[in-house]
Design a protein around this motif. Structure first.
Motif, mmCIF file in Angstrom:
data_model
loop_
_atom_site.group_PDB
_atom_site.id
_atom_site.type_symbol
_atom_site.label_atom_id
_atom_site.label_comp_id
_atom_site.label_asym_id
_atom_site.label_seq_id
_atom_site.Cartn_x
_atom_site.Cartn_y
_atom_site.Cartn_z
ATOM 1 N N GLY A 45 0.815 -1.214 0.000
ATOM 2 C CA GLY A 45 0.000 0.000 0.000
ATOM 3 C C GLY A 45 0.844 1.257 0.000
ATOM 4 N N PHE A 46 0.224 2.352 0.399
ATOM 5 C CA PHE A 46 0.858 3.663 0.462
ATOM 6 C C PHE A 46 0.935 4.118 1.912
ATOM 7 N N THR A 47 2.002 4.821 2.261
ATOM 8 C CA THR A 47 2.051 5.410 3.590
ATOM 9 C C THR A 47 0.998 6.519 3.669
ATOM 10 N N PRO A 48 0.536 6.868 4.873
ATOM 11 C CA PRO A 48 -0.450 7.951 4.985
ATOM 12 C C PRO A 48 0.015 9.247 4.335
ATOM 13 N N GLN A 49 1.323 9.571 4.462
ATOM 14 C CA GLN A 49 1.831 10.802 3.861
ATOM 15 C C GLN A 49 1.741 10.756 2.338
ATOM 16 N N ALA A 50 2.099 9.592 1.765
ATOM 17 C CA ALA A 50 2.041 9.460 0.308
ATOM 18 C C ALA A 50 0.605 9.552 -0.194
ATOM 19 N N MET A 51 -0.322 8.860 0.488
ATOM 20 C CA MET A 51 -1.723 8.911 0.071
ATOM 21 C C MET A 51 -2.287 10.315 0.226
ATOM 22 N N ASP A 52 -1.865 11.016 1.282
ATOM 23 C CA ASP A 52 -2.320 12.391 1.487
ATOM 24 C C ASP A 52 -1.906 13.270 0.315
ATOM 25 N N MET A 53 -0.685 13.075 -0.183
ATOM 26 C CA MET A 53 -0.215 13.856 -1.330
ATOM 27 C C MET A 53 -1.015 13.520 -2.587
ATOM 28 N N LEU A 54 -1.310 12.231 -2.784
ATOM 29 C CA LEU A 54 -2.105 11.837 -3.952
ATOM 30 C C LEU A 54 -3.492 12.490 -3.904
ATOM 31 N N LEU A 55 -4.059 12.574 -2.705
ATOM 32 C CA LEU A 55 -5.399 13.141 -2.553
ATOM 33 C C LEU A 55 -5.405 14.656 -2.732
ATOM 34 N N LYS A 56 -4.322 15.320 -2.366
ATOM 35 C CA LYS A 56 -4.277 16.786 -2.447
ATOM 36 C C LYS A 56 -3.892 17.290 -3.841
ATOM 37 N N TYR A 57 -3.214 16.468 -4.626
ATOM 38 C CA TYR A 57 -2.749 16.889 -5.951
ATOM 39 C C TYR A 57 -3.932 17.013 -6.913
ATOM 40 N N ASP A 58 -3.853 17.960 -7.845
ATOM 41 C CA ASP A 58 -4.989 18.247 -8.737
ATOM 42 C C ASP A 58 -5.046 17.373 -9.994
ATOM 43 N N TRP A 59 -4.003 16.637 -10.314
ATOM 44 C CA TRP A 59 -3.980 15.685 -11.432
ATOM 45 C C TRP A 59 -4.429 16.292 -12.760
#
Length: 453
Positions: free
Chosen positions: A345-359
Motif C-alpha cells: 500500500g501507500f504510507t499515509p503521507q504518500a496517500m495524502d499527497m495523492l489526494l491533495k494533488y490536482d492531477w
C-alpha cells in the motif's frame, strides 16, 4: 451473538493496567487481541490486518484522534472505537468526524463494549457487501475496469446505463486522460450490438489522407502505396460500434464525408464510385469544446448536431478525489505484479499527497505516477519519496523555512538567504526557474545571488 474466533482486535491505551484488563476481558470473549501503548505504535501496527481497533483518546506520544486520522488515511474501512475518560461533546464530534465507528466513555460499560465489538464487524461486512454490489454494477459495464464509487462516477454510470441500450449516436466529452475510451467500451458491451465488433480509431494520430483511407477504405491504386483493396474501419465495424476518438481533430473534408456516412448509412472507398451500405453505431469522444470549434468555423455545425445526439461527460479526477485511493491501489497491485514486487500500500503521507494533488493529466497521470513509484520503492509501501516531484512538492513550503538556532541567535541576512536558496533548489530538484518562483524572485536575481556565493 458469539464472536468469531478469527476476529482480531488492537487495543491502544497508555495506561498499562487498563490495557491489561481490556486484553484479558476481550480475549475471554473469544477475540484475538494485540496491544499498543501509544498512537504512533498503533499507526504502525494498523498496517497489519485488524478487524477492529479500540483506542484511548489521551495518550502522551500521539493522541487517539491523531492516530485515528492517520490510520483512516491508510485504511478507511477499519472500524475504530474511541474511548475516553472525558465525556465531552467536542471530543465525540471530532472523533466521529475523523471517521470513528463509535465513541465510548470511561469507566467502560463492559456489556456495551461487548455489544459494540460484536456489531462492528457486522457493520463492516454489510458495508463491504454494499461496496461489492456497487463495484459489480460498475464493472459489469466494462471488462476494462471502470473504477470509482464517487457521486460523479455514479452519475456517469447512470447515464451510460440509459444511453447504452439505444441506437443513438453518443458524444463523450472530458479532459485528456479521464478514460473516455473505457466509457465507449462500456456503452458497446451494454448495447444490443455487444456481440458485434467494437472498432476504435484515434483520429488525431493520422494525417488527413490516411484517416480518410482508414475510415472508408480504398481501392487498389487509389494512391501511392495502395497495392490492394482495403476495407475501411466503418465496414469492419458493420453490425457493431465504431469509436472515433479525438473527433475534434478531423479536417473539413473528412468532416463532410463523415456527415454523409451518418446521414446515408453508407461509405465510399477512396478511388471508388461505388457506395456500400453499412450498419454501425457511432460513438465519438473529444477533449475539445466542440461548440467553441463550431463558432470558430473549425467544425461543421451540422456534423456537431449529428454527433451530439446524446452527450456523456467524464469528470476529471480532481472532481472525484474519493476514487483516488481505489485507483491508486488498483494500479499499485497491477504494476507490482508486472514488476515482480510485493506492494502492500501507500504510507499515509504518500496517500495524502495523492489526494491533495490536482492531477491535470487525470487517471493517465496517476497511472504513470504509481508505476514510477512501484519501480523505485525499496520496501513494501510507497512513500512520498517515490512520488514524482510535481506531487511531492506539495509539502515543499515547510521545507523552504530556514533553520532557526535553538539558542535564539540571529543569523546574518545573507546566511539566511543562502539557506533559503539551497532549500528551494533541493525541493525543486535543482530547477532554478521553479526555485525562483517559490522564493518570489526572478530567475535572473537567483542566478546573480548564486554567483556571489
Amino acid at each position: 451473538m458469539a464472536a468469531r474466533h478469527e476476529t482480531t482486535v488492537l487495543v491502544v491505551d497508555d495506561d498499562q493496567s487498563h490495557r491489561t484488563i481490556l486484553q484479558a476481558l476481550i480475549k475471554g470473549w473469544g477475540y484475538t487481541v494485540e496491544c499498543a501503548d501509544d498512537g504512533t505504535k498503533a499507526v504502525e501496527l494498523a498496517k497489519q490486518p485488524f478487524d477492529l481497533i479500540l483506542m484511548d483518546v489521551r495518550m502522551a506520544v500521539m493522541s487517539g484522534i491523531e492516530a485515528l486520522k492517520e490510520i483512516k488515511a491508510y485504511n478507511p474501512a477499519i472500524p475504530i472505537l474511541i474511548m475516553t475518560a472525558y465525556s465531552n461533546v467536542e471530543s465525540a464530534v471530532e472523533a466521529i468526524k475523523a471517521g470513528a465507528y463509535d465513541y465510548l466513555t470511561k469507566p467502560l460499560d463492559f456489556d456495551m463494549l461487548r455489544l459494540t465489538l460484536e456489531r462492528a464487524p457486522e457493520h463492516v461486512s454489510l458495508k463491504a457487501e454494499n461496496l461489492e454490489l456497487r463495484e459489480r454494477l460498475v464493472s459489469s459495464f466494462d471488462p476494462g475496469n471502470i473504477i470509482g464509487r464517487s457521486e460523479g462516477m455514479r452519475r456517469l454510470m447512470d447515464m451510460v446505463a440509459m444511453v447504452a441500450p439505444s441506437e443513438a449516436t453518443v458524444l463523450i466529452t472530458g479532459e485528456s486522460g479521464t478514460g473516455k475510451e473505457l466509457i465507449a467500451k462500456a456503452i458497446h458491451v451494454n448495447s444490443p450490438r455487444k456481440n458485434g465488433p467494437l472498432v476504435t480509431v484515434n483520429c488525431a494520430a493520422l494525417s488527413e489522407t490516411l484517416l480518410e483511407s482508414e475510415l472508408f477504405g480504398h481501392e487498389k491504386g487509389a494512391f501511392t502505396g495502395a497495392d490492394r483493396r482495403r476495407e475501411g474501419r466503418f465496414m469492419q465495424a458493420n453490425k457493431g460500434t465504431i469509436f472515433l476518438d479525438e473527433i475534434g481533430e478531423i479536417s473539413p473534408s473528412v468532416q463532410v464525408k463523415l456527415l454523409r456516412t451518418i446521414q446515408e448509412r453508407e461509405v465510399q472507398r477512396v478511388g471508388s464510385d461505388q457506395t456500400l451500405q453499412v450498419d454501425v453505431r457511432i460513438v465519438t469522444a473529444t477533449n475539445r469544446d466542440l461548440k467553441v470549434e463550431v463558432e470558430a468555423g473549425r467544425f461543421r455545425q451540422d456534423l456537431y448536431y449529428r454527433l451530439n445526439v446524446m452527450t456523456v461527460t467524464v469528470p476529471p479526477l480532481r472532481e472525484r478525489r474519493e476514487d483516488i485511493p481505489l485507483l491508486a491501489m488498483y494500479f499499485l497491485h497491477r504494476f507490482a505484479e508486472a514488476n515482480r514486487k510485493v506492494a502492500k500500500g501507500f504510507t499515509p503521507q504518500a496517500m495524502d499527497m495523492l489526494l491533495k494533488y490536482d492531477w491535470p493529466g487525470n487517471i493517465r497521470e496517476l497511472e504513470n505516477a504509481v508505476e514510477r513509484a512501484v519501480v523505485l520503492m525499496p520496501v513494501d509501501f510507497v512513500t512520498e519519496r517515490e512520488l514524482p516531484l510535481s506531487i511531492s512538492q506539495l509539502i515543499a513550503p515547510e521545507e523552504l523555512k530556514p533553520s532557526v538556532p535553538s539558542d535564539g541567535e540571529i543569523l546574518p541576512l545573507d546566511e539566511v538567504e543562502r539557506e533559503a536558496i539551497h532549500a528551494a533548489l533541493k525541493v525543486t530538484g535543482g530547477n532554478k526557474s521553479e526555485a525562483a518562483k517559490k522564493l518570489g524572485i526572478t530567475r535572473k536575481t537567483l542566478l546573480a545571488k548564486l554567483q556571489r556565493e
